[in-house]
Design an enzyme around this catalytic site. Structure first.
Site, PDB file in Angstrom:
ATOM      1  N   HIS A 388       0.846  -1.268  -0.030  1.00 58.10           N
ATOM      2  CA  HIS A 388      -0.039   0.046  -0.136  1.00 58.10           C
ATOM      3  C   HIS A 388       0.927   1.209   0.049  1.00 58.10           C
ATOM      4  O   HIS A 388       0.831   2.160  -0.902  1.00 58.10           O
ATOM      5  CB  HIS A 388      -1.125   0.040   1.306  1.00 58.10           C
ATOM      6  CG  HIS A 388      -1.967   1.029   1.382  1.00 58.10           C
ATOM      7  ND1 HIS A 388      -3.285   0.855   0.819  1.00 58.10           N
ATOM      8  CD2 HIS A 388      -1.650   2.387   1.924  1.00 58.10           C
ATOM      9  CE1 HIS A 388      -3.790   2.228   1.224  1.00 58.10           C
ATOM     10  NE2 HIS A 388      -2.909   3.121   1.647  1.00 58.10           N
ATOM     11  N   GLU A 389       1.742   1.363   1.081  1.00 60.19           N
ATOM     12  CA  GLU A 389       2.545   2.565   1.063  1.00 60.19           C
ATOM     13  C   GLU A 389       3.629   2.506  -0.158  1.00 60.19           C
ATOM     14  O   GLU A 389       3.811   3.934  -0.652  1.00 60.19           O
ATOM     15  CB  GLU A 389       3.204   2.438   2.413  1.00 60.19           C
ATOM     16  CG  GLU A 389       2.473   2.547   3.722  1.00 60.19           C
ATOM     17  CD  GLU A 389       1.463   3.569   3.876  1.00 60.19           C
ATOM     18  OE1 GLU A 389       1.515   4.556   3.189  1.00 60.19           O
ATOM     19  OE2 GLU A 389       0.546   3.343   4.665  1.00 60.19           O
ATOM     20  N   HIS A 392       1.634   4.590  -2.637  1.00 64.56           N
ATOM     21  CA  HIS A 392       1.923   5.951  -2.644  1.00 64.56           C
ATOM     22  C   HIS A 392       2.961   6.434  -3.091  1.00 64.56           C
ATOM     23  O   HIS A 392       3.240   7.512  -3.757  1.00 64.56           O
ATOM     24  CB  HIS A 392       1.699   6.335  -0.961  1.00 64.56           C
ATOM     25  CG  HIS A 392       0.385   6.113  -0.674  1.00 64.56           C
ATOM     26  ND1 HIS A 392      -0.947   6.878  -1.128  1.00 64.56           N
ATOM     27  CD2 HIS A 392      -0.258   5.456   0.402  1.00 64.56           C
ATOM     28  CE1 HIS A 392      -2.004   6.744  -0.454  1.00 64.56           C
ATOM     29  NE2 HIS A 392      -1.572   5.907   0.624  1.00 64.56           N
ATOM     30  N   HIS A 395       3.601   6.530  -6.491  1.00 61.77           N
ATOM     31  CA  HIS A 395       2.654   7.569  -7.279  1.00 61.77           C
ATOM     32  C   HIS A 395       3.263   9.060  -6.975  1.00 61.77           C
ATOM     33  O   HIS A 395       3.488   9.772  -8.115  1.00 61.77           O
ATOM     34  CB  HIS A 395       1.250   7.516  -6.494  1.00 61.77           C
ATOM     35  CG  HIS A 395       0.308   8.504  -7.279  1.00 61.77           C
ATOM     36  ND1 HIS A 395      -0.955   8.597  -6.883  1.00 61.77           N
ATOM     37  CD2 HIS A 395       0.278   9.206  -8.467  1.00 61.77           C
ATOM     38  CE1 HIS A 395      -1.619   9.304  -7.602  1.00 61.77           C
ATOM     39  NE2 HIS A 395      -0.999   9.710  -8.749  1.00 61.77           N
TER      40      HIS A 395
END
Ligand SMILES: [Zn+2]
Length: 607
Positions: A388-389, A392, A395
C-alpha cells in the site's frame, strides 16, 4: 520490550543524511529560506503590473514552498523515528512556524490573483511563456472567483476564523479525554478498561460474551452525552452550511466537492450505485453468520473474525520481495525504481523501536526520496501495508519526476488509488500462487474486510452525512432523536433484512470523528472503486492498459483529478466504476464460501 533504535541495523532505517548531510546544512537552508521570506513582500507592489512580474512572484512563492517542504521533511522524519528526542520536535515546530510566517508575508497573492480577469490573462500567457507554466495553478485559484466575497467580508471572515472551526475540537476533547466507559470482563474474566480505541479489539474477539459486553457498555457511555454531541455536530454542520450559503455555493456538498475539483454528481453516483448493490453485502453477512454458526447475526458480531489468525510469518525481506514480484507487472521503471528505493536508497524505515511513531505512512517532498514508515511485524497485513505505502511512494515518484514542483502534488481525490491497486495486485498474486487453503482464506478475508470497511461503510457514512446536511439546509433541527432515527434507518438499509440491527447502533454517529471532516469519507470509497476498475482493465488488457495507468501516475496535478483518472479510462461519473468494486467484493465472498464449504467451516446453512 521494544527495541532501542540504535540496536537496529542501518539497512532497515532511513538514511536522512541524504536530505541534509548534517544539522548545520539544515540550519543553513533554514536561514536562507527565512531570508527569502523576508524579501517576499517586494512582490506586492509589482505582481499585477506585468506578466513577467506575476511569473516572478509565483516562481519565488514556489521556490520558498519547495525549500520549506524539504526542511519539514527532514525535521518531521527525524522526529517520527524517535519522538522522545525533543530537539526534533522543536525543529519541526520551527518549520511549521516558518510556514505561517510565509503565509502572512504572502497574504496578498491569492486575493490579487482573484482580481485578474480571464481575458487579460490570456494575453499575458501569450506574451510571457514563463507565466504560461503557471496556467493550471492560476486557473485552480480563479475557479473560486464567483464564490469570493467583497474585501471587507473576506477580512471579517478571516478575522473570525479563530472562533469558527471549534466544534471538532470540542468533540474530540469530549470523546478522547472526558468520557469514561468503565470496565468489562475480557475472555479470561479479568476486569479491563473499555476505551473507544480498545473497543474494536473487543469487538473482534472470538468470544461473543466479550463482544456483547463491549458493545453494550460503550453505548451506555455515549448515551449519557447524546444531547451534547448532537448539539456540537449540529453546530459544526450549521457553520459549514452557513459559510457555503454566504459564498453562494449551491449547497454545502457542492462547496466541499468543488474544493476537491469534483462534483456532487460523483458523490451521488457512488451512493446510488452502492445502494443498488447492497444484496452482495447481505450475502457477506449471511456468510459471516454461517461461519460463526449463529442463529442470528447481531451488530456486535459484525467484526467477529471469520477465521482464526492464520499465522504464517514473513521476514521483511520475504515481504519486500513478494511486493516487488507483484509490481513487476507495472513495467521496468516502476519495478527497478521501487527495488532500488527499497534496497539502495533507504526508502523504508522497517521495524518498530522505542519512541517511534505507530502505524504506517508514505511521505517525502520534491527534493527527497518518497519515504515509507512501517512498524513491520511479519504478518500478511504488514506485507499488504508495505504494498500500500509503496503504491503511494511510486505515485509520488512519478508525479514528482514528470512535473515541475508546482504541479507535482496529486489531488487528494486520487490519493488512495495507486496504494489500493498495489494491495489488490499483491492479494491477487497470493491467491493465484498459494496452494494452501487456509492462506487463501486469510487473503480473501483481508480483501473482504477492506471492501466492507472502505467501500460500504464509508459510503454509508457519506450517505448519512449528505442527508443531515440537507436537513440543516432545509432549516430542520438536528436533535439527538432525529440523528439517531436517521442513522438507524441507514444502518438497517446497509445491513439488510437478515441481521438484527440492535437499537444501540442508532448512536454510532456519536463516535465517528469523520463527520467533522466535512464530506471527506466518500473519497475512500471512490478510490477503492477506481482501483478496482484499474485491476479489471489490467486483467483484461495487460500491458496496453498498464501504460495508461502509469501515465495517470505521471499526471501529478497537471490536470484536474477527474481528467487525470480519464487518462486511465476511469470515468468517475459512471456507475460502472463503483460496480467494478462491488463485483470484486461479490467474487471474493463467493470464493471464500466455496473454500470454507469445502473445509467444513460453514456451520449453519439457513437463517
Ligand atoms: Zn493510503
Amino acid at each position: 520490550m521494544t527495541t532501542e533504535r540504535a540496536g537496529i541495523p542501518a539497512k532497515y532505517k532511513w538514511d536522512l543524511s541524504a536530505i541534509y548531510p548534517d544539522e548545520a546544512a539544515f540550519s543553513a537552508e533554514f536561514s536562507e529560506t527565512e531570508r527569502m521570506i523576508a524579501e517576499y513582500p517586494k512582490h506586492e507592489s509589482t505582481m499585477l503590473s506585468r506578466p513577467e512580474a506575476l511569473a516572478a512572484a509565483l516562481a519565488d512563492h514556489y521556490a520558498i514552498d519547495r525549500k520549506m517542504a524539504k526542511l519539514y521533511e527532514y525535521a518531521a522524519r527525524n522526529f517520527d523515528v524517535d519522538t522522545s528526542v525533543n530537539s526534533w520536535q522543536a525543529q519541526t515546530a520551527k518549520v511549521i512556524n516558518l510556514s505561517s510566517r510565509f503565509m502572512a508575508a504572502a497574504y496578498f497573492v491569492v486575493p490579487y490573483l482573484l482580481k485578474l480577469d480571464a481575458e487579460k490573462l490570456e494575453q499575458w500567457y501569450l506574451a510571457c511563456p514563463e507565466l504560461q507554466k503557471y496556467r493550471r495553478v492560476i486557473e485552480v485559484e480563479l475557479r473560486r472567483k464567483p464564490y469570493v466575497l467583497s474585501d471587507e467580508c473576506e477580512k471579517l471572515l478571516a478575522g473570525m476564523s479563530q472562533g469558527l472551526d471549534s466544534h471538532d475540537g470540542i468533540y474530540s476533547i469530549l470523546t478522547d479525554c472526558d468520557m469514561q466507559f468503565g470496565k468489562i470482563r475480557d475472555e479470561e474474566g479479568r476486569l479491563v478498561e473499555l476505551t473507544d480505541s480498545s473497543y474494536l479489539k473487543f469487538l473482534m474477539s472470538q468470544n461473543r460474551r466479550v463482544r456483547r459486553a463491549a458493545f453494550t457498555k460503550l453505548y451506555r457511555g455515549y448515551e449519557q452525552f447524546g444531547n451534547t454531541i448532537a448539539t456540537v455536530l449540529n453546530g459544526f454542520i450549521k457553520e459549514k452550511a452557513t459559510l457555503a450559503k454566504l459564498r453562494e455555493y449551491e449547497s454545502s456538498l457542492f462547496a466541499s466537492t468543488f474544493a476537491d475539483e469534483v462534483t456532487p454528481e460523483i458523490y451521488n453516483n457512488l451512493i446510488d450505485t452502492v445502494n443498488r448493490n447492497l444484496e452482495v453485502l447481505f450475502d457477506y453477512y449471511d456468510l459471516k453468520r454461517e461461519v460463526l454458526g449463529l442463529p442470528k447475526l447481531h451488530m456486535y458480531d459484525a467484526y467477529a473474525p471469520l477465521i482464526a489468525d492464520y499465522d504464517r510469518d514473513y521476514t521483511y525481506e520475504e515481504a519486500r520481495d513478494e511486493v516487488l514480484e507483484a509490481v513487476k507487472i507495472f513495467g521496468d521503471e516502476y519495478y527497478q525504481t521501487l527495488k532500488a528505493g527499497m534496497t539502495e536508497w533507504g526508502w523504508v524505515d522497517v521495524y518498530p523501536n522505542k519512541g517511534k511513531r505507530g502505524g504506517a505512512y508514505s511521505s517525502g517532498s520534491y527534493d527527497t526520496e518518497p519515504y515509507i514508515l512501517l512498524n513491520f511485524n511479519g504478518k500478511f497485513d504488514d506485507m499488504s501495508t508495505l504494498a500500500h505505502e509503496a503504491g503511494h511512494s511510486m505515485h509520488s515518484y512519478f508525479s514528482r519526476k514528470n512535473n515541475e514542483f508546482h504541479l507535482s502534488n496529486y489531488n487528494i481525490f486520487v490519493a488512495e488509488v495507486a496504494s489500493t491497486v498495489n494491495e489488490l495486485v499483491l492479494a491477487t498474486k497470493k491467491l493465484r500462487e498459494s496452494e494452501n487453503d487456509l492462506e487463501k482464506l486469510s487473503v480473501l478475508n483481508h480483501i473482504m474486510e477492506t471492501f466492507k470497511g472502505t467501500l460500504f461503510r464509508q459510503t454509508m457514512f457519506a450517505e448519512f452525512e449528505r442527508d443531515i446536511y440537507a436537513l440543516v439546509e432545509a432549516n430542520e433541527p438536528l436533535t439527538r432523536e432525529i440523528l439517531c432515527e436517521k442513522y438507524y434507518a441507514i444502518v438497517k438499509k446497509y445491513f439488510g433484512p437478515r441481521v438484527v440491527v440492535d437499537q444501540q447502533i442508532s448512536m454510532e454517529w456519536m463516535r465517528i470523528p469523520h463527520f467533522y471532516y466535512n464530506f471527506y469519507v466518500y473519497k475512500y470509497a471512490t478510490c477503492i472503486s477506481a482501483a478496482s476498475s484499474v485491476m479489471k482493465k489490467i486483467a483484461e488488457r495487460g500491458d496496453e492498459y498498464i501504460r495508461k495507468y502509469i501515465d495517470f501516475l505521471k499526471c501529478g496535478n497537471s490536470k484536474s483529478p477527474i481528467e487525470s483518472l480519464m487518462i486511465a479510462e476511469i470515468d468517475m461519473t459512471r456507475p460502472e466504476v463503483v460496480e467494478d468494486a462491488v463485483s470484486v467484493f461479490a467474487d471474493t465472498v463467493k470464493q471464500f464460501r466455496e473454500i470454507a464449504g469445502r473445509l467444513g467451516m460453514i456451520k449453519s446453512g439457513k437463517n
